[in-house]
Structure formats: C-alpha cells, structure tokens
Design a protein around this motif. Structure first.
Motif, PDB file in Angstrom:
ATOM      1  N   UNK A  21     -43.855  16.941  -5.079  1.00 53.67           N
ATOM      2  CA  UNK A  21     -42.669  17.269  -5.638  1.00 53.67           C
ATOM      3  C   UNK A  21     -41.799  18.784  -4.682  1.00 53.67           C
ATOM      4  N   UNK A  22     -41.964  18.511  -3.464  1.00 56.30           N
ATOM      5  CA  UNK A  22     -41.094  19.343  -2.477  1.00 56.30           C
ATOM      6  C   UNK A  22     -39.929  18.955  -2.575  1.00 56.30           C
ATOM      7  N   UNK A 101     -49.610  11.733  16.317  1.00 58.31           N
ATOM      8  CA  UNK A 101     -48.711  12.147  16.101  1.00 58.31           C
ATOM      9  C   UNK A 101     -47.306  11.664  16.982  1.00 58.31           C
ATOM     10  N   UNK A 102     -47.805  10.510  17.183  1.00 56.03           N
ATOM     11  CA  UNK A 102     -47.372   8.985  16.989  1.00 56.03           C
ATOM     12  C   UNK A 102     -46.471   8.346  15.662  1.00 56.03           C
ATOM     13  N   UNK A 103     -47.293   7.945  14.986  1.00 50.61           N
ATOM     14  CA  UNK A 103     -47.387   7.842  13.924  1.00 50.61           C
ATOM     15  C   UNK A 103     -46.596   8.482  13.045  1.00 50.61           C
ATOM     16  N   UNK A 104     -47.087  10.372  12.776  1.00 58.67           N
ATOM     17  CA  UNK A 104     -45.501  10.928  12.236  1.00 58.67           C
ATOM     18  C   UNK A 104     -44.975  10.809  12.574  1.00 58.67           C
ATOM     19  N   UNK A 139     -41.417  15.819   4.214  1.00 60.09           N
ATOM     20  CA  UNK A 139     -42.820  15.714   5.906  1.00 60.09           C
ATOM     21  C   UNK A 139     -42.823  16.990   6.311  1.00 60.09           C
ATOM     22  N   UNK A 140     -41.917  17.599   5.863  1.00 55.46           N
ATOM     23  CA  UNK A 140     -42.093  19.496   6.712  1.00 55.46           C
ATOM     24  C   UNK A 140     -43.720  20.121   5.374  1.00 55.46           C
ATOM     25  N   UNK A 141     -43.671  19.440   4.136  1.00 61.14           N
ATOM     26  CA  UNK A 141     -44.261  20.473   3.054  1.00 61.14           C
ATOM     27  C   UNK A 141     -45.843  19.651   4.143  1.00 61.14           C
ATOM     28  N   UNK A 142     -45.718  18.982   3.904  1.00 60.14           N
ATOM     29  CA  UNK A 142     -47.104  17.878   4.168  1.00 60.14           C
ATOM     30  C   UNK A 142     -47.566  17.887   5.231  1.00 60.14           C
ATOM     31  N   UNK A 143     -46.643  18.480   6.309  1.00 58.98           N
ATOM     32  CA  UNK A 143     -47.383  18.774   7.991  1.00 58.98           C
ATOM     33  C   UNK A 143     -47.808  20.257   7.654  1.00 58.98           C
ATOM     34  N   UNK A 144     -47.433  20.967   6.981  1.00 58.92           N
ATOM     35  CA  UNK A 144     -47.530  22.244   6.782  1.00 58.92           C
ATOM     36  C   UNK A 144     -49.313  22.624   6.474  1.00 58.92           C
ATOM     37  N   UNK A 145     -48.772  21.974   5.436  1.00 59.51           N
ATOM     38  CA  UNK A 145     -50.063  22.467   4.008  1.00 59.51           C
ATOM     39  C   UNK A 145     -51.285  21.802   5.206  1.00 59.51           C
TER      40      UNK A 145
END
Length: 180
Positions: A21-22, A101-104, A139-145
C-alpha cells in the motif's frame, strides 16, 4: 511479542500489504503530480498482460490496472510472510539475527536494483528516482511495522550486540618469532 502469541501468517500478510500500500500510494502521488493518475499501474499492467509494449500507450485499461494491482499485492504479501517468518526465527534463535539483517540488506538492494531495471525496461517512462523511492517506501514501511511489533528483538539487540550471539573461537597460539 513471541511468535506463539500471534499468527505469523496474519502478521506477515498485514506487513506485506502495508508495504504494498505504501508503494501504491507513492506511485499514486507521483502520477497525480505528473497529471496522469493511475498511469503507472496502467503501464505496468499493459506490459504484464501484453508483453513488450510501450507503457502508457493508449487510454487507461481497467483490466491492466486490476491485473497489475493483484500481482503487486501478492508479491508484497509473499515478501511480508517471508520477512515475518525470519523475524520470528531470529527472535527465538539469537544466532540467526545476523542472517536476518544480511538478508534484509540483500533483499533491499535487490528491490532497488529491480526497480531501477524496471525503469529502464519501461523506457524511462517511470523515472529511476521514482522507482527507487517507491522501493524504499515499501521496504521502510515493512521494516518500521515489523520493528514496532517485535520489542523482544529490539531488547535482544540491546542486551547482546549483533554478531555476539555465539562465542568466538579462541585465537590460535602465537608462533615464536623466526630467527633471521
């Protein structure tokens, strides 16, 4: 929050759909500013349905917009499911945090590259800055949530720094200096 206290599938779908959605909102605003609402899902949907055709050629095609929107949200749902599963594993097994973290980082780099390639594939009708911006929004939205929903993972990073999850093997004994 532990994996047992909530549904991995439900959380993964929510995280993925919020990321999707973002990105959709980002593109809607970019298209609106350009004076061509829904041009991006229309163009990408036309490519998806009809193959190598210049995006945006012709009027808005509702079936192309719907088809691309479905593919877009399914892709983000799958990414969300994978992310949440990995987060739950890393929360339960500290030794997996570095891999998470490496995967992200690798997936983020792949998404940015993928969106840049998409810009080239569409003959730059989708500007590279907008495609990279959209990827970073998702990416930012998914990580923040995800970050906000997993205080145990945040706590574990404060208590045990990343890469200190396992004991480092002792260094080999120093060899005596050689005589010249």
């Amino acid at each position: 929050m532990h994996a047992e206290s909530h549904s991995t599938v439900r959380e993964g779908l929510v995280v993925g759909l919020l990321g999707g959605a973002a990105v959709a909102a980002w593109w809607f605003v970019v298209d609106l500013i350009a004076g061509t609402p829904l041009a991006t899902p229309n163009g990408l949907g036309q490519i998806f349905i009809e193959g190598d055709r210049p995006p945006g050629a012709g009027p808005l095609d509702t079936s192309a917009i719907v088809a691309y929107t479905v593919v877009h949200f399914v892709m983000f749902a799958v990414l969300g499911l994978a992310l949440i599963r990995l987060v739950h594993l890393a929360s339960e097994h500290l030794e997996l945090r570095m891999g998470l973290w490496i995967g992200i980082v690798l997936v983020s780099a792949w998404l940015v590259f993928h969106t840049y390639a998409l810009s080239r594939f569409t003959r730059y009708t989708l500007p590279w800055w907008a495609t990279v911006g959209g990827a970073l929004m998702g990416i930012g939205t998914m990580l923040a949530v995800t970050w906000s929903r997993h205080p145990a993972l945040r706590r574990s990073l404060r208590q045990v720094p990343l890469a200190d999850e396992v004991e480092t093997p002792p260094a080999p004994p120093a060899s005596p200096p050689r005589s010249p």
